[in-house]
Structure formats: structure tokens, C-alpha cells
Motif scaffolding. Structure first.
Motif, PDB file in Angstrom:
ATOM      1  N   THR A 178       0.915  -1.201  -0.134  1.00 25.80           N
ATOM      2  CA  THR A 178       0.044   0.004   0.118  1.00 25.80           C
ATOM      3  C   THR A 178       0.907   1.437   0.009  1.00 25.80           C
ATOM      4  O   THR A 178       0.517   2.211  -0.629  1.00 25.80           O
ATOM      5  CB  THR A 178      -0.862  -0.012   1.291  1.00 25.80           C
ATOM      6  OG1 THR A 178      -1.661  -1.182   0.917  1.00 25.80           O
ATOM      7  CG2 THR A 178      -2.049   1.133   1.252  1.00 25.80           C
TER       8      THR A 178
ATOM      9  N   PHE B 177      -4.782   4.656  -0.596  1.00 25.28           N
ATOM     10  CA  PHE B 177      -6.140   3.869  -0.460  1.00 25.28           C
ATOM     11  C   PHE B 177      -6.613   4.515   1.037  1.00 25.28           C
ATOM     12  O   PHE B 177      -6.078   4.624   2.136  1.00 25.28           O
ATOM     13  CB  PHE B 177      -5.813   2.474   0.021  1.00 25.28           C
ATOM     14  CG  PHE B 177      -7.061   1.721   0.619  1.00 25.28           C
ATOM     15  CD1 PHE B 177      -8.263   1.842   0.025  1.00 25.28           C
ATOM     16  CD2 PHE B 177      -6.980   1.209   1.997  1.00 25.28           C
ATOM     17  CE1 PHE B 177      -9.281   1.306   0.446  1.00 25.28           C
ATOM     18  CE2 PHE B 177      -8.024   0.675   2.572  1.00 25.28           C
ATOM     19  CZ  PHE B 177      -9.159   0.686   2.096  1.00 25.28           C
TER      20      PHE B 177
ATOM     21  N   GLY C 241     -10.951  -0.151  -3.702  1.00 27.58           N
ATOM     22  CA  GLY C 241     -10.360  -0.192  -2.235  1.00 27.58           C
ATOM     23  C   GLY C 241     -10.909  -1.648  -1.838  1.00 27.58           C
ATOM     24  O   GLY C 241     -10.909  -2.908  -2.337  1.00 27.58           O
TER      25      GLY C 241
ATOM     26  N   GLU D 212      -9.822  -2.428  -8.996  1.00 33.24           N
ATOM     27  CA  GLU D 212      -8.845  -1.799  -7.878  1.00 33.24           C
ATOM     28  C   GLU D 212      -7.469  -2.555  -8.613  1.00 33.24           C
ATOM     29  O   GLU D 212      -7.456  -3.722  -8.596  1.00 33.24           O
ATOM     30  CB  GLU D 212      -9.144  -2.506  -6.711  1.00 33.24           C
ATOM     31  CG  GLU D 212      -8.204  -2.154  -5.615  1.00 33.24           C
ATOM     32  CD  GLU D 212      -7.719  -0.821  -5.480  1.00 33.24           C
ATOM     33  OE1 GLU D 212      -8.827   0.260  -5.131  1.00 33.24           O
ATOM     34  OE2 GLU D 212      -6.523  -0.552  -5.443  1.00 33.24           O
TER      35      GLU D 212
END
Ligand code: SAM
Length: 182
Positions: A27, A38, A67, A88
Motif C-alpha cells: 500500500t 487507499f 479499495g 482496483e
């Protein structure tokens, strides 16, 4: 026996810590290098989407940058007739959405893909909660691909060159919803 249980317990913890570390690293990579953080939509956004905007009669919805699937899974639950597709490209949060799907009665189709490569010609509704740069890149794609009557719902960041048909302002500035008609 106690020792075996202890070992299993330690291994489970190690696995959980490893999964968490991988999630945070992936991430952070998407956040820092691809400029695609995110952030999960807040409660006000969900309330507006579910209680103020009517999607009955619509057939297909895409969430671009879906997400962890929090928003699209709630929409799917409310509208059984609606085919819901979440797109995503961060595979760490994509797997969270797949996990959520396991426990949902209404399944959402998730694509682990770059949203700019998804054909939107069959979309009746598109939902986004993105940042100004991707919104700017999406605007010509919407104009080129969306059919007349399609609806775009954008949370927080408006399109630059199109007038919204409706704007729902909420207490939090991160929950203003812009609705566009094509
Ligand atoms: C601000 S979050 C919103 C998450 C979710 N839509 C929500 O409302 O809770 C934006 C998401 O879009 C994803 N994203 C950004 N650019 C993308 C792209 N080009 N293709 C697919 N997903 C993208 C990010 O990885 C991130 O998960």
C-alpha cells in the motif's frame, strides 16, 4: 501437545504479522510511487449514496478504485438487480475486497486491473472516490465511452469541465458527492 499448540500459535502470529507487513509495504508503494493512496469512504458518503441517490432500474455499476469493497458491497446489497463491478489495481486491498466478498450474501465482481483499461461502454453508473489527477484523466474517458443516460457519482473531487446535475454537501468536506448525467 501443549508444545505443539504453542508452536501453531506462534506460527499463526508470525503469518498475521507477515501479512500485515506485506499489506503495509504494498500500500505504501502504491501511495508513494503511483500517487494512488487507499482511503476508505466515510459514513456520510455511504449514507448519501444509499439514502439520497436512487439507483433502482440501473443495470450495471462500476466502482473505479474500489479499495476494500466497503462501498460497492453495500450498494450491491441494497440493489439486487444491479450488476456490480469493482476495479482496483492495488492487489493488497483487492484481496481485502475478495475477503469481504466471502462473507457477503450478494457477490461483487472484482477486477484487479488498472481502471483506465476498463471498457465503460456498458456502464449505467460509475462511482469514484479518487484524487484530482486521476479524475482529470478519467474525464475524457467518460466522455468517449459512457452511453447517454449514464451516471457518474464522484465523491469529494468533482470533474473539471462538466457541470454536476446534483451536489450533496455533507458536514465533512471529504463527503461531498457530485452526480453527473451523460
Ligand atoms: C481513495 S481510495 C477509495 C477506495 C474506495 N473507493 C472507497 O470509497 O472506500 C482510491 C482507490 O483507488 C485505487 N486506484 C487509484 N488509481 C487506480 C487505477 N488507475 N486503477 C485502479 N485502481 C486505482 C487506489 O488503489 C485506492 O484503493
Amino acid at each position: 501437545m501443549n508444545n505443539i499448540m504453542m508452536l501453531i500459535f506462534i506460527w499463526l502470529w508470525l503469518l498475521i504479522i507477515l501479512a500485515l507487513a506485506v499489506f503495509l509495504l504494498v500500500t505504501a508503494f502504491y501511495n508513494i510511487f503511483l500517487g494512488a493512496p487507499f482511503l476508505s469512504s466515510n459514513r456520510e458518503t455511504l449514507d448519501t449514496l444509499l439514502n439520497k441517490i436512487d439507483l433502482s432500474g440501473k443495470k450495471k455499476l462500476y466502482e473505479l478504485g474500489s479499495g476494500n469493497g466497503k462501498v460497492i458491497s453495500r450498494i450491491a446489497q441494497k440493489y439486487p438487480q444491479l450488476e456490480c463491478v469493482g476495479v482496483e489495481f492495488n492487489w493488497a486491498v483487492y484481496f481485502l475486497a475478495l475477503g469481504r466478498n466471502l462473507f457477503s450474501k450478494r457477490k461483487v465482481k472484482y477486477l484487479c486491473q488498472n481502471m483506465f483499461k476498463v471498457d465503460l461502454r456498458d456502464a449505467d453508473v460509475v462511482f469514484t472516490y479518487l484524487f484530482p489527477k486521476p479524475m482529470e484523466r478519467l474525464e475524457p474517458k467518460f466522455a468517449a465511452e459512457l452511453k447517454p443516460g449514464a451516471m457518474v457519482i464522484s465523491s469529494t473531487f468533482p470533474l473539471k469541465n462538466k457541470q454536476p446535475a446534483q451536489v450533496y454537501r455533507n458536514k465533512s468536506c471529504l463527503a461531498t458527492i457530485y452526480v453527473y448525467q451523460y
